[in-house]
Write a protein that holds these residues in place. Structure first.
Motif, PDB file in Angstrom:
ATOM      1  N   GLY A   1     -73.159 -16.987 -57.681  1.00  0.00           N
ATOM      2  CA  GLY A   1     -74.450 -17.648 -57.779  1.00  0.00           C
ATOM      3  C   GLY A   1     -75.628 -16.830 -57.309  1.00  0.00           C
ATOM      4  N   CYS A   2     -75.393 -15.754 -56.576  1.00  0.00           N
ATOM      5  CA  CYS A   2     -76.505 -14.950 -56.069  1.00  0.00           C
ATOM      6  C   CYS A   2     -77.219 -14.255 -57.236  1.00  0.00           C
ATOM      7  CB  CYS A   2     -76.010 -13.902 -55.081  1.00  0.00           C
ATOM      8  SG  CYS A   2     -77.331 -12.804 -54.523  1.00  0.00           S
ATOM      9  N   PRO A   3     -78.539 -14.465 -57.373  1.00  0.00           N
ATOM     10  CA  PRO A   3     -79.246 -13.843 -58.494  1.00  0.00           C
ATOM     11  C   PRO A   3     -79.294 -12.317 -58.421  1.00  0.00           C
ATOM     12  CG  PRO A   3     -80.769 -15.085 -57.095  1.00  0.00           C
ATOM     13  CD  PRO A   3     -79.396 -15.354 -56.594  1.00  0.00           C
ATOM     14  N   VAL A   4     -79.248 -11.744 -57.214  1.00  0.00           N
ATOM     15  CA  VAL A   4     -79.220 -10.275 -57.102  1.00  0.00           C
ATOM     16  C   VAL A   4     -77.881  -9.762 -57.630  1.00  0.00           C
ATOM     17  CG1 VAL A   4     -79.331  -8.292 -55.541  1.00  0.00           C
ATOM     18  CG2 VAL A   4     -80.835 -10.259 -55.164  1.00  0.00           C
ATOM     19  N   PHE A   5     -76.803 -10.413 -57.231  1.00  0.00           N
ATOM     20  CA  PHE A   5     -75.485 -10.021 -57.737  1.00  0.00           C
ATOM     21  C   PHE A   5     -75.412 -10.169 -59.253  1.00  0.00           C
ATOM     22  CE2 PHE A   5     -71.194 -10.995 -59.136  1.00  0.00           C
ATOM     23  CZ  PHE A   5     -70.504  -9.882 -58.687  1.00  0.00           C
ATOM     24  N   LYS A   6     -75.956 -11.277 -59.762  1.00  0.00           N
ATOM     25  CA  LYS A   6     -75.929 -11.496 -61.212  1.00  0.00           C
ATOM     26  C   LYS A   6     -76.671 -10.388 -61.963  1.00  0.00           C
ATOM     27  CE  LYS A   6     -75.436 -16.485 -61.196  1.00  0.00           C
ATOM     28  NZ  LYS A   6     -76.059 -17.758 -61.516  1.00  0.00           N
TER      29      LYS A   6
ATOM     30  N   LYS B   1     -78.244 -18.756 -71.527  1.00  0.00           N
ATOM     31  CA  LYS B   1     -79.035 -18.320 -70.377  1.00  0.00           C
ATOM     32  C   LYS B   1     -78.837 -19.317 -69.242  1.00  0.00           C
ATOM     33  CE  LYS B   1     -83.545 -16.444 -69.345  1.00  0.00           C
ATOM     34  NZ  LYS B   1     -84.890 -16.227 -69.813  1.00  0.00           N
ATOM     35  N   GLU B   2     -78.551 -18.820 -68.051  1.00  0.00           N
ATOM     36  CA  GLU B   2     -78.252 -19.712 -66.943  1.00  0.00           C
ATOM     37  C   GLU B   2     -79.514 -20.073 -66.166  1.00  0.00           C
ATOM     38  OE1 GLU B   2     -75.648 -19.678 -62.913  1.00  0.00           O
ATOM     39  OE2 GLU B   2     -74.783 -18.789 -64.695  1.00  0.00           O
ATOM     40  N   GLU B   3     -79.636 -21.327 -65.864  1.00  0.00           N
ATOM     41  CA  GLU B   3     -80.771 -21.813 -65.086  1.00  0.00           C
ATOM     42  C   GLU B   3     -80.352 -21.873 -63.616  1.00  0.00           C
ATOM     43  OE1 GLU B   3     -82.841 -26.073 -64.473  1.00  0.00           O
ATOM     44  OE2 GLU B   3     -82.541 -25.433 -66.536  1.00  0.00           O
ATOM     45  N   VAL B   4     -81.191 -21.364 -62.756  1.00  0.00           N
ATOM     46  CA  VAL B   4     -80.903 -21.376 -61.331  1.00  0.00           C
ATOM     47  C   VAL B   4     -81.139 -22.778 -60.792  1.00  0.00           C
ATOM     48  CG1 VAL B   4     -81.632 -20.458 -59.097  1.00  0.00           C
ATOM     49  CG2 VAL B   4     -81.556 -18.970 -61.080  1.00  0.00           C
ATOM     50  N   ASN B   5     -80.240 -23.239 -59.938  1.00  0.00           N
ATOM     51  CA  ASN B   5     -80.431 -24.561 -59.371  1.00  0.00           C
ATOM     52  C   ASN B   5     -81.544 -24.539 -58.325  1.00  0.00           C
ATOM     53  OD1 ASN B   5     -79.377 -23.870 -56.810  1.00  0.00           O
ATOM     54  ND2 ASN B   5     -77.317 -24.405 -57.431  1.00  0.00           N
ATOM     55  N   TRP B   6     -81.953 -25.692 -57.881  1.00  0.00           N
ATOM     56  CA  TRP B   6     -83.107 -25.791 -56.984  1.00  0.00           C
ATOM     57  C   TRP B   6     -82.857 -25.117 -55.642  1.00  0.00           C
ATOM     58  CZ3 TRP B   6     -82.919 -28.285 -52.312  1.00  0.00           C
ATOM     59  CH2 TRP B   6     -81.832 -29.119 -52.084  1.00  0.00           C
ATOM     60  N   LYS B   7     -81.626 -25.119 -55.134  1.00  0.00           N
ATOM     61  CA  LYS B   7     -81.337 -24.459 -53.854  1.00  0.00           C
ATOM     62  C   LYS B   7     -81.526 -22.950 -53.972  1.00  0.00           C
ATOM     63  CE  LYS B   7     -78.041 -27.712 -51.861  1.00  0.00           C
ATOM     64  NZ  LYS B   7     -76.657 -27.888 -51.387  1.00  0.00           N
TER      65      LYS B   7
ATOM     66  N   LYS C   1     -83.449 -21.402 -56.241  1.00  0.00           N
ATOM     67  CA  LYS C   1     -84.884 -21.138 -56.408  1.00  0.00           C
ATOM     68  C   LYS C   1     -85.600 -21.184 -55.072  1.00  0.00           C
ATOM     69  CE  LYS C   1     -85.654 -22.808 -61.088  1.00  0.00           C
ATOM     70  NZ  LYS C   1     -86.291 -23.813 -61.920  1.00  0.00           N
ATOM     71  N   ARG C   2     -85.272 -22.189 -54.263  1.00  0.00           N
ATOM     72  CA  ARG C   2     -85.918 -22.321 -52.954  1.00  0.00           C
ATOM     73  C   ARG C   2     -85.589 -21.117 -52.068  1.00  0.00           C
ATOM     74  NH1 ARG C   2     -84.244 -27.376 -49.576  1.00  0.00           N
ATOM     75  NH2 ARG C   2     -82.418 -26.079 -49.346  1.00  0.00           N
ATOM     76  N   ALA C   3     -84.327 -20.712 -52.037  1.00  0.00           N
ATOM     77  CA  ALA C   3     -83.917 -19.557 -51.229  1.00  0.00           C
ATOM     78  C   ALA C   3     -84.590 -18.279 -51.722  1.00  0.00           C
ATOM     79  CB  ALA C   3     -82.405 -19.407 -51.237  1.00  0.00           C
TER      80      ALA C   3
END
Length: 116
Positions: A56-61, A9-15, A17-19
């Motif tokens: 890296g985009c969570p919507v794309f993922k 499971k991939e953890e989102v980096n802080w940038k 999460k902030r975005a």
């Protein structure tokens, strides 16, 4: 980018999460006030961070599609184009508001997935 943890499971980096949090905040304000919603690179923190809409985009993922295709955002855009015949994305009617809320819930779900 994020690190592989918990069995892949991939953890989102802080940038990211902030975005994502800023994007959620923008949508909350837009829904509450009925003002302009999302103009991609012009005012969406996720789009600004992930210009390519891909890496890296969570919507794309989640959707595996570029430009928020196959997400509730696409439903909102299609509704606005067909019903209100404009490219200016904002909340015009109750259906716009419901579709915007659906997208907001989708974004919150991405944040919940990544932080749990």
């Amino acid at each position: 980018m994020g690190k592989e943890i918990n069995g892949g499971k991939e953890e989102v980096n802080w940038k990211t999460k902030r975005a994502l949090k800023k994007t959620i905040n923008n949508w909350e304000k837009a829904i509450k006030k009925g003002i302009g919603v999302d103009l991609g690179l012009a005012n969406a923190p996720l789009c600004k961070l992930f210009i390519s809409c891909k890496y890296g985009c969570p919507v794309f993922k989640k959707t595996l599609k570029m430009n928020c295709a196959d997400s509730p955002f696409e439903e909102l855009i299609n509704h606005i184009l067909k019903r209100h015949i404009t490219l200016h994305l904002r909340i015009y009617c109750s259906e716009c508001k419901e579709l915007a809320k659906k997208h907001l819930d989708f974004l919150r779900g991405l944040l919940d997935e990544k932080t749990s």
